[in-house]
Motif scaffolding. Structure first.
Motif, PDB file in Angstrom:
ATOM      1  N   ILE A 198       0.835  -1.205   0.000  1.00  0.00           N
ATOM      2  CA  ILE A 198       0.000   0.000   0.000  1.00  0.00           C
ATOM      3  C   ILE A 198       0.869   1.254   0.000  1.00  0.00           C
ATOM      4  CG2 ILE A 198      -1.594   1.374   1.420  1.00  0.00           C
ATOM      5  CD1 ILE A 198      -2.897  -1.324   2.263  1.00  0.00           C
ATOM      6  N   PHE A 206      -0.242   6.500  -3.396  1.00  0.00           N
ATOM      7  CA  PHE A 206      -0.420   6.611  -1.951  1.00  0.00           C
ATOM      8  C   PHE A 206       0.102   7.956  -1.479  1.00  0.00           C
ATOM      9  CE2 PHE A 206       1.313   6.210   2.362  1.00  0.00           C
ATOM     10  CZ  PHE A 206       0.234   5.661   3.046  1.00  0.00           C
ATOM     11  N   VAL A 263      -5.681   0.781  -2.191  1.00  0.00           N
ATOM     12  CA  VAL A 263      -5.974  -0.404  -1.379  1.00  0.00           C
ATOM     13  C   VAL A 263      -6.487  -1.546  -2.252  1.00  0.00           C
ATOM     14  CG1 VAL A 263      -7.457  -1.320   0.448  1.00  0.00           C
ATOM     15  CG2 VAL A 263      -6.299   0.875   0.763  1.00  0.00           C
ATOM     16  N   SER A 313      -3.637  -2.971  -4.114  1.00  0.00           N
ATOM     17  CA  SER A 313      -2.699  -3.635  -3.202  1.00  0.00           C
ATOM     18  C   SER A 313      -3.200  -5.002  -2.757  1.00  0.00           C
ATOM     19  CB  SER A 313      -2.426  -2.742  -1.992  1.00  0.00           C
ATOM     20  OG  SER A 313      -1.811  -1.535  -2.407  1.00  0.00           O
TER      21      SER A 313
END
Length: 203
Positions: free
Chosen positions: A71, A77, A85, A88
Protein backbone atom coordinates in the motif's frame (compact mmCIF):
# COMPACT_ATOMS: atom_id res chain seq x y z
CA UNK A 1 -9.48 25.07 12.79
CA UNK A 2 -9.73 21.43 11.68
CA UNK A 3 -10.17 18.83 14.38
CA UNK A 4 -7.84 15.85 13.99
CA UNK A 5 -8.62 12.93 16.29
CA UNK A 6 -6.05 11.43 18.63
CA UNK A 7 -6.01 7.67 18.14
CA UNK A 8 -5.57 4.98 20.74
CA UNK A 9 -5.68 1.33 19.77
CA UNK A 10 -5.45 -2.06 21.38
CA UNK A 11 -5.43 -5.61 20.16
CA UNK A 12 -6.48 -9.01 21.42
CA UNK A 13 -6.90 -12.45 19.85
CA UNK A 14 -8.20 -15.84 20.98
CA UNK A 15 -7.77 -19.24 19.37
CA UNK A 16 -11.25 -20.44 20.31
CA UNK A 17 -11.92 -24.19 20.08
CA UNK A 18 -9.65 -24.95 17.13
CA UNK A 19 -6.46 -27.01 17.60
CA UNK A 20 -4.25 -24.37 15.95
CA UNK A 21 -4.39 -20.62 15.30
CA UNK A 22 -4.72 -19.68 11.61
CA UNK A 23 -5.75 -16.05 12.12
CA UNK A 24 -3.63 -12.96 12.66
CA UNK A 25 -3.94 -9.18 12.86
CA UNK A 26 -1.88 -6.01 12.71
CA UNK A 27 -1.99 -2.49 14.18
CA UNK A 28 0.32 0.20 12.78
CA UNK A 29 0.02 3.67 14.31
CA UNK A 30 1.90 5.48 11.52
CA UNK A 31 1.93 3.47 8.29
CA UNK A 32 4.08 5.82 6.20
CA UNK A 33 6.75 6.29 8.85
CA UNK A 34 6.98 2.53 9.50
CA UNK A 35 8.08 1.99 5.90
CA UNK A 36 10.34 5.03 5.66
CA UNK A 37 7.99 7.30 3.70
CA UNK A 38 8.54 10.62 5.49
CA UNK A 39 7.43 12.91 2.66
CA UNK A 40 3.77 12.94 3.67
CA UNK A 41 1.88 15.48 5.73
CA UNK A 42 2.25 15.55 9.48
CA UNK A 43 -0.98 13.60 9.92
CA UNK A 44 -0.37 9.96 10.69
CA UNK A 45 -2.04 7.31 8.55
CA UNK A 46 -3.03 4.46 10.86
CA UNK A 47 -3.53 0.93 9.53
CA UNK A 48 -5.40 -1.96 11.10
CA UNK A 49 -5.98 -5.42 9.64
CA UNK A 50 -7.60 -8.74 10.53
CA UNK A 51 -6.71 -11.83 8.49
CA UNK A 52 -8.79 -14.99 8.99
CA UNK A 53 -6.78 -17.89 7.62
CA UNK A 54 -8.14 -21.19 6.35
CA UNK A 55 -6.32 -24.33 5.26
CA UNK A 56 -3.26 -23.18 7.21
CA UNK A 57 -1.79 -19.95 8.55
CA UNK A 58 0.66 -19.10 5.75
CA UNK A 59 -1.67 -16.91 3.67
CA UNK A 60 -2.84 -14.88 6.67
CA UNK A 61 0.73 -14.27 7.81
CA UNK A 62 1.93 -13.44 4.28
CA UNK A 63 -0.82 -10.87 3.75
CA UNK A 64 -0.24 -9.35 7.20
CA UNK A 65 3.49 -8.99 6.45
CA UNK A 66 3.23 -7.74 2.85
CA UNK A 67 -0.03 -5.81 2.31
CA UNK A 68 0.84 -2.69 4.38
CA UNK A 69 4.13 -2.16 2.53
CA UNK A 70 2.52 -2.73 -0.88
CA UNK A 71 0.00 0.00 0.00
CA UNK A 72 2.71 2.51 1.03
CA UNK A 73 4.84 1.79 -2.04
CA UNK A 74 1.98 2.40 -4.50
CA UNK A 75 2.67 5.53 -6.57
CA UNK A 76 -0.76 7.00 -5.73
CA UNK A 77 -0.42 6.61 -1.95
CA UNK A 78 -1.91 8.39 -0.03
CA UNK A 79 -3.88 10.54 -2.48
CA UNK A 80 -6.15 7.89 -3.99
CA UNK A 81 -6.43 5.50 -1.06
CA UNK A 82 -9.45 3.56 -2.33
CA UNK A 83 -7.75 2.68 -5.64
CA UNK A 84 -4.44 2.05 -3.86
CA UNK A 85 -5.97 -0.40 -1.38
CA UNK A 86 -7.89 -2.30 -4.09
CA UNK A 87 -4.75 -2.61 -6.23
CA UNK A 88 -2.70 -3.63 -3.20
CA UNK A 89 -5.07 -6.47 -2.24
CA UNK A 90 -4.81 -7.85 -5.80
CA UNK A 91 -1.04 -7.34 -5.99
CA UNK A 92 -0.46 -9.03 -2.63
CA UNK A 93 -2.63 -11.94 -3.77
CA UNK A 94 -0.52 -12.29 -6.93
CA UNK A 95 2.70 -12.13 -4.87
CA UNK A 96 1.40 -14.92 -2.66
CA UNK A 97 0.61 -17.01 -5.75
CA UNK A 98 4.24 -16.62 -6.87
CA UNK A 99 5.46 -17.67 -3.42
CA UNK A 100 3.21 -20.75 -3.46
CA UNK A 101 4.50 -21.76 -6.89
CA UNK A 102 8.01 -21.83 -5.39
CA UNK A 103 7.02 -23.42 -2.07
CA UNK A 104 3.79 -25.45 -2.26
CA UNK A 105 3.67 -25.96 1.53
CA UNK A 106 2.50 -22.32 1.83
CA UNK A 107 -0.77 -23.13 0.02
CA UNK A 108 -3.70 -21.78 2.03
CA UNK A 109 -6.13 -18.87 2.00
CA UNK A 110 -7.24 -15.92 4.10
CA UNK A 111 -9.99 -13.39 4.26
CA UNK A 112 -8.81 -9.84 4.87
CA UNK A 113 -10.36 -6.76 6.41
CA UNK A 114 -8.42 -3.52 6.76
CA UNK A 115 -9.19 -0.10 8.19
CA UNK A 116 -7.14 2.99 7.41
CA UNK A 117 -7.58 6.22 9.35
CA UNK A 118 -6.17 9.36 7.71
CA UNK A 119 -7.06 12.58 9.53
CA UNK A 120 -10.86 12.57 9.82
CA UNK A 121 -11.33 9.90 7.13
CA UNK A 122 -11.87 6.16 7.60
CA UNK A 123 -11.52 3.66 4.77
CA UNK A 124 -12.59 0.05 5.39
CA UNK A 125 -11.76 -2.63 2.82
CA UNK A 126 -13.11 -6.19 3.07
CA UNK A 127 -12.56 -9.41 1.14
CA UNK A 128 -14.33 -12.26 2.95
CA UNK A 129 -16.32 -12.48 6.15
CA UNK A 130 -14.39 -10.59 8.81
CA UNK A 131 -16.41 -7.67 10.15
CA UNK A 132 -15.79 -4.02 10.95
CA UNK A 133 -18.19 -2.21 13.27
CA UNK A 134 -18.13 1.49 14.10
CA UNK A 135 -19.49 2.69 17.42
CA UNK A 136 -21.18 6.07 16.90
CA UNK A 137 -22.82 7.56 19.98
CA UNK A 138 -23.03 4.08 21.51
CA UNK A 139 -24.80 2.59 18.47
CA UNK A 140 -23.21 -0.05 16.24
CA UNK A 141 -22.80 0.84 12.55
CA UNK A 142 -21.89 -1.94 10.09
CA UNK A 143 -18.80 -0.99 8.08
CA UNK A 144 -18.52 -4.20 6.04
CA UNK A 145 -20.66 -6.89 4.43
CA UNK A 146 -19.87 -10.60 4.49
CA UNK A 147 -18.90 -12.18 1.16
CA UNK A 148 -20.74 -15.47 1.39
CA UNK A 149 -22.09 -17.81 -1.30
CA UNK A 150 -25.72 -17.14 -0.34
CA UNK A 151 -25.37 -13.37 -0.93
CA UNK A 152 -27.29 -12.66 -4.17
CA UNK A 153 -24.81 -10.03 -5.43
CA UNK A 154 -21.92 -12.45 -4.95
CA UNK A 155 -23.87 -15.33 -6.49
CA UNK A 156 -24.50 -13.29 -9.64
CA UNK A 157 -20.80 -12.37 -9.89
CA UNK A 158 -19.76 -16.00 -9.40
CA UNK A 159 -22.16 -17.42 -11.98
CA UNK A 160 -21.15 -14.75 -14.52
CA UNK A 161 -17.60 -16.18 -14.56
CA UNK A 162 -18.60 -19.85 -14.64
CA UNK A 163 -18.58 -20.65 -10.92
CA UNK A 164 -21.41 -22.22 -8.95
CA UNK A 165 -22.85 -22.57 -5.45
CA UNK A 166 -23.27 -26.10 -4.08
CA UNK A 167 -24.92 -26.62 -0.67
CA UNK A 168 -23.92 -23.09 0.40
CA UNK A 169 -20.29 -23.42 -0.68
CA UNK A 170 -18.43 -21.74 -3.54
CA UNK A 171 -17.76 -24.47 -6.12
CA UNK A 172 -18.64 -26.88 -3.31
CA UNK A 173 -15.39 -26.05 -1.48
CA UNK A 174 -15.31 -22.66 0.29
CA UNK A 175 -17.67 -20.86 2.66
CA UNK A 176 -16.52 -17.43 1.44
CA UNK A 177 -16.58 -15.89 -2.04
CA UNK A 178 -13.67 -13.46 -1.65
CA UNK A 179 -10.27 -14.28 -0.20
CA UNK A 180 -6.56 -13.95 -0.85
CA UNK A 181 -4.63 -17.12 -1.57
CA UNK A 182 -6.33 -20.46 -2.28
CA UNK A 183 -4.40 -20.69 -5.54
CA UNK A 184 -4.05 -24.44 -4.95
CA UNK A 185 -7.83 -24.99 -5.21
CA UNK A 186 -8.56 -25.88 -8.82
CA UNK A 187 -10.99 -23.62 -10.66
CA UNK A 188 -11.16 -21.00 -7.90
CA UNK A 189 -8.84 -18.18 -8.97
CA UNK A 190 -8.42 -19.03 -12.66
CA UNK A 191 -10.61 -20.93 -15.09
CA UNK A 192 -9.65 -21.40 -18.74
CA UNK A 193 -7.18 -18.51 -18.55
CA UNK A 194 -9.77 -16.10 -17.08
CA UNK A 195 -10.59 -14.88 -13.58
CA UNK A 196 -12.27 -17.56 -11.52
CA UNK A 197 -15.17 -17.17 -9.05
CA UNK A 198 -12.99 -16.55 -5.95
CA UNK A 199 -12.00 -12.89 -5.96
CA UNK A 200 -9.35 -11.08 -3.92
CA UNK A 201 -10.84 -7.69 -4.81
CA UNK A 202 -12.08 -5.91 -1.69
CA UNK A 203 -15.24 -3.89 -1.24
Amino acid sequence: MNFVPTLRSGEWSDIGERPSMEDTHICIGDLARKFGNNELSEEAISFYGVFDGHGGKSAAQFVRDHLPQVIVEDADFPLELEKVVTRSFLETDAEFARSCSIESSLSSGTTALTAIIFGRSLLVANAGDCRAVLSRGGRAVEMSKDHRPLCMKERMRIESVGGYIDDGYLNGQLGVTRALGDWHLEGMKEMNGKHGPLSAEPE
